[in-house]
Design an enzyme around this catalytic site. Sequence first.
Site, PDB file in Angstrom:
ATOM      1  N   GLU A 151      29.962  40.963  39.279  1.00 50.83           N
ATOM      2  CA  GLU A 151      30.643  42.177  38.847  1.00 50.83           C
ATOM      3  C   GLU A 151      31.233  41.943  37.460  1.00 50.83           C
ATOM      4  O   GLU A 151      31.858  40.909  37.248  1.00 50.83           O
ATOM      5  CB  GLU A 151      31.771  42.567  39.822  1.00 50.83           C
ATOM      6  CG  GLU A 151      32.344  43.937  39.478  1.00 50.83           C
ATOM      7  CD  GLU A 151      33.415  44.398  40.472  1.00 50.83           C
ATOM      8  OE1 GLU A 151      33.694  43.681  41.450  1.00 50.83           O
ATOM      9  OE2 GLU A 151      33.961  45.472  40.253  1.00 50.83           O
ATOM     10  N   GLU A 155      34.638  40.154  45.845  1.00 46.29           N
ATOM     11  CA  GLU A 155      34.387  40.604  47.216  1.00 46.29           C
ATOM     12  C   GLU A 155      32.919  40.611  47.629  1.00 46.29           C
ATOM     13  O   GLU A 155      32.529  41.395  48.498  1.00 46.29           O
ATOM     14  CB  GLU A 155      34.951  42.022  47.364  1.00 46.29           C
ATOM     15  CG  GLU A 155      34.188  43.119  46.589  1.00 46.29           C
ATOM     16  CD  GLU A 155      34.782  43.483  45.242  1.00 46.29           C
ATOM     17  OE1 GLU A 155      35.475  42.632  44.653  1.00 46.29           O
ATOM     18  OE2 GLU A 155      34.548  44.607  44.758  1.00 46.29           O
ATOM     19  N   GLU A 164      40.321  41.325  49.038  1.00 48.95           N
ATOM     20  CA  GLU A 164      38.860  41.116  49.020  1.00 48.95           C
ATOM     21  C   GLU A 164      38.259  41.465  50.374  1.00 48.95           C
ATOM     22  O   GLU A 164      37.174  42.040  50.448  1.00 48.95           O
ATOM     23  CB  GLU A 164      38.517  39.670  48.636  1.00 48.95           C
ATOM     24  CG  GLU A 164      39.129  39.182  47.332  1.00 48.95           C
ATOM     25  CD  GLU A 164      38.917  40.106  46.144  1.00 48.95           C
ATOM     26  OE1 GLU A 164      37.905  40.822  46.108  1.00 48.95           O
ATOM     27  OE2 GLU A 164      39.788  40.121  45.244  1.00 48.95           O
TER      28      GLU A 164
HETATM   29  N1  B3K Z   1      36.158  43.248  42.071  1.00 49.10           N
HETATM   30  C1  B3K Z   1      36.612  42.026  41.455  1.00 49.10           C
HETATM   31  C2  B3K Z   1      36.676  42.176  39.982  1.00 49.10           C
HETATM   32  C3  B3K Z   1      35.648  41.431  39.235  1.00 49.10           C
HETATM   33  C4  B3K Z   1      35.633  41.849  37.790  1.00 49.10           C
HETATM   34  C5  B3K Z   1      34.928  40.943  36.914  1.00 49.10           C
HETATM   35  N2  B3K Z   1      34.908  41.386  35.532  1.00 49.10           N
HETATM   36  C6  B3K Z   1      37.938  41.593  41.962  1.00 49.10           C
HETATM   37  C7  B3K Z   1      38.650  42.573  42.819  1.00 49.10           C
HETATM   38  O1  B3K Z   1      39.200  43.531  42.339  1.00 49.10           O
HETATM   39  O2  B3K Z   1      38.651  42.430  44.002  1.00 49.10           O
HETATM   40 ZN    ZN Z   2      39.361  44.674  44.014  1.00 54.46          ZN
END
Ligand code: B3K
Ligand code: ZN
Length: 865
Positions: free
Chosen positions: A128, A270, A304
């Site tokens: 991500e 996650e 998460e």
């Molecule tokens: N969804 C990840 C975020 C990752 C972003 C990387 N640039 C963490 C979170 O919000 O759970």
């Molecule tokens: Zn998140």
Amino acid sequence: MTDASSTPAMPVTIHRGDYRPPEWQIPDIALDFALGIDATRVAAALSVVRHADTPVPLVLRGDGLTPAAVRVDAEVWNDWRLDGSDLIVDLGDRTAATVEVDTVVDPASNTQLSGLYASNGMLSTQCEAEGFRRITFHPDRPDVLSRYKVRMQGDKAKFPILLSNGNCIDRGEEGSDHWALWEDPWPKPSYLFALVAGDLVVNRDSFTTMSGRNVELGIWVRDGDLDRTGHAMQALKDSMAWDERVYGREYDLDLFNIVAVSDFNMGAMENKGLNIFNTRYILADPDTATDMDYDGVEGVVAHEYFHNWSGNRVTCRDWFQLSLKEGFTVFRDQSFSADMGSPAVKRIEDVRLLRAAQFPEDAGPLAHPIRPDSYQEISNFYTATIYNKGAEIIRMMATMVGPDRFRKGTDLYFDRHDGEAATCEDFVRAIEDGAGIDLTQFRRWYEQAGTPRVAARVDANAATGERTLHLAQTVPPTPGQPDKQPMLIPLRIKAFDLDGGHGDEAERLVLLDRAELAVPLGPYRSRPMLSINRGFSAPVIVDFAREDGELAWLAAHDDDPFARYEALQQLMLDTLVAAVSGEARANDAVIDAIARTLEGAGEDPAFAAEAVLLPSEAFIGDQMVTVDPDAIRRERLALQGAIGTALESEWRAILAGAAPPAADLSRAAKGRRRLRGVALAYLAATGMADIPALAFKTFSDADGMTERQAALATLAHGDSDERVAALDIFYQRYRDNPLVLDKWFQVQAWSLRPDTVDAVKELARHADFTLANPNRVRALYGALTGNQAAFHQADGAGYRLIADLVIALDPKNPQTAARMIPPLGRWKRFDEGRQRLMRAELERILAQPGLSRDVTEQASKSLLG
Ligand code: B3K
Ligand code: ZN
């Protein structure tokens, strides 16, 4: 893979309105990894299906990749070309095909920590938002969902453990190699793909879901760290049970794995069935982690885990919808932590964070709505606005409809959109339909940036005694949004009747839905005591002129603990702002209110500790037209010293008893430790001669990190021999524990000493400092930017240090480099001399050749002001 290849000269702006559905879908993906630290070969087979009506080429995004071979339906294929870093495959008039692409990546030289990278000899991924395209060519957009089958093979000795998403369905050996085949039955976007290979040990446990299924849980860490995973495991099981109980959401695989990695850009990720965590949010024991670290572990593990439904089962259509998963999931983790501990203290902490991180963002050049309209680099939008303001927006909906109707809304949301890539609008509509509420006007919270201000005033009809609350809202202009429409602002209020007359003592929810609103309060014989925005029901700034004594009364008597906290904070803030502006103002009211709060501390010491803390230097600055960092520091220290002196015996009494044993993590024990830390800080501000010895004794006697770190931080502000001794003892004891060593860097960068900028410069040359580890960078430089008077040292040395860091870090890790820029962008709030220096540093950054898209976007927007 070369990092420079992801650096376009002219950043392209992506607009939300330009969204088009994907022309090709990829129902199935098979990935085959031949693992190596310096070279990993990736063979990808994408089964593509055309959704466009007419023939269109297949566009696969890449970042730093070269295709080694392309095959279509098992035939070598030459109808492809590279367009910049993207692979364009011409499939003629085919409507479906299997497209195979081979690539080779070099995890060891991937210092961006995005894609597949090496950390401490292990391989792991972070996809991500757009890291998957650094592993293989792919549309890499969240509305392309696929079932993944992943085969990975590597040297048994180097990579004894092979993990990916879903379930391991087969494994075997080949000479000195072994392999594993993983299959994830749930279609997912590429950003949720994960792979880990390395030498890891596991803490195993299990959870029985509400329908009676057994889930095997594993927390994977490096050898030696296993005995610090217990708290994370408990948090995981608590989260699983909570999501069943509160949202009716059950886990959906037989396996749930978490891996802890020391080099990680964010807190955690996650990935479906295989969460990857920064070690910081997994490892905890009383000797090395503070109570706050424990809470951080619990909150992030929950966050998460909750993404499995809010994010994974229902994902985002495009990255403009990021708050759909992040705002909602933060709201869910906040509610979980409130249930696990003290709701009042949790609310105070969350609001403090919102005011410290989000309000300044909303008031500065990087302000954006929780659903942005455009971006250049999506990594720059993992912001306090998307996360924390996003959570406040969800909380307001929940407040307006109440828990039962809110649950109906979220049930409908999950039912309607399970397996889909959804939008924020889908969420709002599900709440409207499920909870039965019209959110037409409320949608403006998704559209308009900026923190609304609400001016409140109460007047009286002299003849009838009837009181009226007059509310007026304004939403400030923000970049690209000069004019704003009125928001729907839900305000929980209560008007206390102090005079025994007939008053309306019930709390009510006022919906401020227009520029101005008059709310009849009923007849009161004297001015009612207005408690407004109770529980911080709306993320706004309330301006309400108080009469003398009102804040003290509310701080002592309001039946909403958050409102009591708020009243005491406002009292302190008024006193500090007056002092900074050169007005003489007595401290008695503040001292009395603190004394009264301390009297009640026995019942809830954690609440008392939060309530009696002075507002931060930054928050005091936020109240001023032009921030004067030196005067703020001086006056805050002076007030702290005055409170320390006036209540000396109370503080000493708090410290006199023994500290609760560090292993006691009950709410009461944590609260008492927190209050002891606050007491020590107040005493230290008095300058009394025995304090360094007292702090050193606390430091030496401490049987856990909460007390030890609090004492060390107190000593670090001063100039005593004890300071030098404690820092040295701490370093020698923990030099081999990276997470604790981060604290050693951090307390020195937080120091209120006048030479802190020089000390940070020196620490950056320390043998244990490295730019390769984001935690270490944040511990030193992030702490400096949070140290207002140091960062804003009048000669600009703090600014220069941060700009030097950004310039040095950008070629290695643009995401982390870009995150250091926003403090420089707040230049408008400071005097002309500082403005000039801050802008000059932003210009110096922008003049560097080959800057990343991340840093270019943040620095250029920050310069605009
Ligand atoms: N969804 C990840 C975020 C990752 C972003 C990387 N640039 C963490 C979170 O919000 O759970
Ligand atoms: Zn998140």
